[in-house]
Design a protein around this motif. Structure first.
Motif, PDB file in Angstrom:
ATOM      1  N   TYR A   1       8.886  10.724   0.822  1.00  0.00           N
ATOM      2  CA  TYR A   1       8.509  12.114   0.224  1.00  0.00           C
ATOM      3  C   TYR A   1       6.910  11.945   0.546  1.00  0.00           C
ATOM      4  O   TYR A   1       5.932  11.005   0.759  1.00  0.00           O
ATOM      5  CB  TYR A   1       8.662  11.529  -1.018  1.00  0.00           C
ATOM      6  CG  TYR A   1       8.110  12.817  -2.460  1.00  0.00           C
ATOM      7  CD1 TYR A   1       5.933  12.231  -2.619  1.00  0.00           C
ATOM      8  CD2 TYR A   1       8.154  13.995  -2.200  1.00  0.00           C
ATOM      9  CE1 TYR A   1       5.893  13.104  -3.446  1.00  0.00           C
ATOM     10  CE2 TYR A   1       7.608  14.747  -2.983  1.00  0.00           C
ATOM     11  CZ  TYR A   1       6.253  14.735  -3.523  1.00  0.00           C
ATOM     12  OH  TYR A   1       5.859  15.544  -4.731  1.00  0.00           O
TER      13      TYR A   1
ATOM     14  N   ASN B   1      11.625  16.737  -5.429  1.00  0.00           N
ATOM     15  CA  ASN B   1      11.269  15.568  -5.264  1.00  0.00           C
ATOM     16  C   ASN B   1      12.237  14.699  -4.203  1.00  0.00           C
ATOM     17  O   ASN B   1      12.114  13.503  -4.666  1.00  0.00           O
ATOM     18  CB  ASN B   1      11.379  15.423  -7.209  1.00  0.00           C
ATOM     19  CG  ASN B   1       9.632  15.659  -7.731  1.00  0.00           C
ATOM     20  OD1 ASN B   1       8.583  16.004  -6.987  1.00  0.00           O
ATOM     21  ND2 ASN B   1       9.831  16.203  -9.157  1.00  0.00           N
TER      22      ASN B   1
ATOM     23  N   GLU C   1      14.342   9.935  -5.076  1.00  0.00           N
ATOM     24  CA  GLU C   1      13.886  11.019  -5.364  1.00  0.00           C
ATOM     25  C   GLU C   1      12.665  10.726  -5.945  1.00  0.00           C
ATOM     26  O   GLU C   1      12.216   9.553  -7.188  1.00  0.00           O
ATOM     27  CB  GLU C   1      14.788  10.977  -7.000  1.00  0.00           C
ATOM     28  CG  GLU C   1      14.390  12.264  -8.292  1.00  0.00           C
ATOM     29  CD  GLU C   1      15.294  12.591  -8.978  1.00  0.00           C
ATOM     30  OE1 GLU C   1      15.983  11.916  -9.216  1.00  0.00           O
ATOM     31  OE2 GLU C   1      14.896  13.335  -9.598  1.00  0.00           O
TER      32      GLU C   1
ATOM     33  N   ASN D   1       9.427  10.412  -8.946  1.00  0.00           N
ATOM     34  CA  ASN D   1       9.236  11.261 -10.285  1.00  0.00           C
ATOM     35  C   ASN D   1       7.331  10.134 -10.039  1.00  0.00           C
ATOM     36  O   ASN D   1       7.205   9.114 -10.489  1.00  0.00           O
ATOM     37  CB  ASN D   1      10.025   9.779 -10.844  1.00  0.00           C
ATOM     38  CG  ASN D   1       9.803  10.180 -12.548  1.00  0.00           C
ATOM     39  OD1 ASN D   1       8.971  10.343 -12.830  1.00  0.00           O
ATOM     40  ND2 ASN D   1      11.171   9.933 -12.938  1.00  0.00           N
ATOM     41  N   LYS D   2       6.702  11.083 -10.504  1.00  0.00           N
ATOM     42  CA  LYS D   2       5.813  11.148 -10.403  1.00  0.00           C
ATOM     43  C   LYS D   2       5.178  10.495 -11.853  1.00  0.00           C
ATOM     44  O   LYS D   2       4.329   9.607 -12.076  1.00  0.00           O
ATOM     45  CB  LYS D   2       4.767  12.498 -10.463  1.00  0.00           C
ATOM     46  CG  LYS D   2       3.458  12.078 -10.305  1.00  0.00           C
ATOM     47  CD  LYS D   2       2.541  13.277 -10.130  1.00  0.00           C
ATOM     48  CE  LYS D   2       0.548  13.283 -10.194  1.00  0.00           C
ATOM     49  NZ  LYS D   2       0.387  14.760  -9.247  1.00  0.00           N
TER      50      LYS D   2
END
Lengths: 114, 113
Positions: free
Chosen positions: A50, A55, A66, A68-69
């Protein structure tokens, strides 16, 4: 200090079931995130990354992850596990503009049970 | 495409002997280069990294040293090996920019006896 956590040393899953390998990170700045797989006595093999944008990122061998901030997580997933997915998986972080180092988790050993 | 080579694949050395492991990268220029050690098949320990010829950063003080005599060559050395130097040594490269990820060599299994 930058750090990466893989909270599970070992994950077991039945063949055909979905798998998840967890990764959380603590960094200053916006990270680049990576997953690698290692088979016995081999070098690490890049799976996916990423950098920016969507995302959900897809990688090699049907794996996806995925970003995930808000939860500072980057979990690796696969909808249907294969016995050949059994290996050691590493999550890694690189923080741009702070040097050229990569920070690795301690690895999660995945066993897919036939 | 880029490839990374490491040799030898396996090495058995007595305590007190010297060490030289070599890593070369093909198909790219001015890569960042890294040496890691992996003990007991688990976590990676960064030993050295280099952003250019003659530029070496050491992460862990120990009896190992690294050199980068050419743009795509990275050498790990020791004058006198210790038992604790046994492990799986991995070389890796990355771009300064894209590609942002690291690519690893096949590794060298070192056993110090």
């Amino acid at each position: 200090a930058q750090s990466v956590a893989q909270p599970e040393d070992q994950v077991n899953v039945a063949e055909g079931n979905p798998l998840t390998v967890k990764c959380t990170y603590s960094v200053s700045g916006n990270p680049y995130l990576f997953w690698y797989v290692q088979y016995p006595n081999r070098g690490l093999q890049f799976l996916l990354k990423y950098i920016t944008g969507d995302n959900l990122v897809k990688g090699s061998y049907g794996f996806e992850a995925e970003f995930n901030k808000s939860q500072t997580s980057f979990h690796l997933k696969k909808p249907s596990a294969l016995v050949s997915d059994s290996a050691l998986y590493f999550c890694a972080v690189r923080v741009p503009n702070t040097g050229n180092q990569f920070y690795f988790g301690t690895g999660t050993s995945l066993t897919v049970i036939p | 495409s880029q490839t990374i080579h490491q040799w030898p694949a396996t090495l058995v050395q007595p305590v007190g002997s010297p060490l030289s492991l070599e890593c070369t990268v093909e198909g790219t220029s001015n890569p960042n280069l890294y040496w890691y050690r992996q003990a007991a098949g688990r976590g990676l320990q960064l030993l050295f990294y280099s952003v250019g010829i003659g530029q070496i950063s050491s992460e862990v003080p120990q009896n190992l040293s690294a050199s980068r005599p050419q743009d795509r060559q990275f050498i790990l050395s020791s004058k006198k090996l210790l038992l604790s130097d046994s492990g799986f040594y991995l070389c890796a490269w990355s771009g300064t920019g894209d590609p942002y990820e690291q690519y690893f060599g096949p590794g060298t299994r070192l056993t110090v006896t």
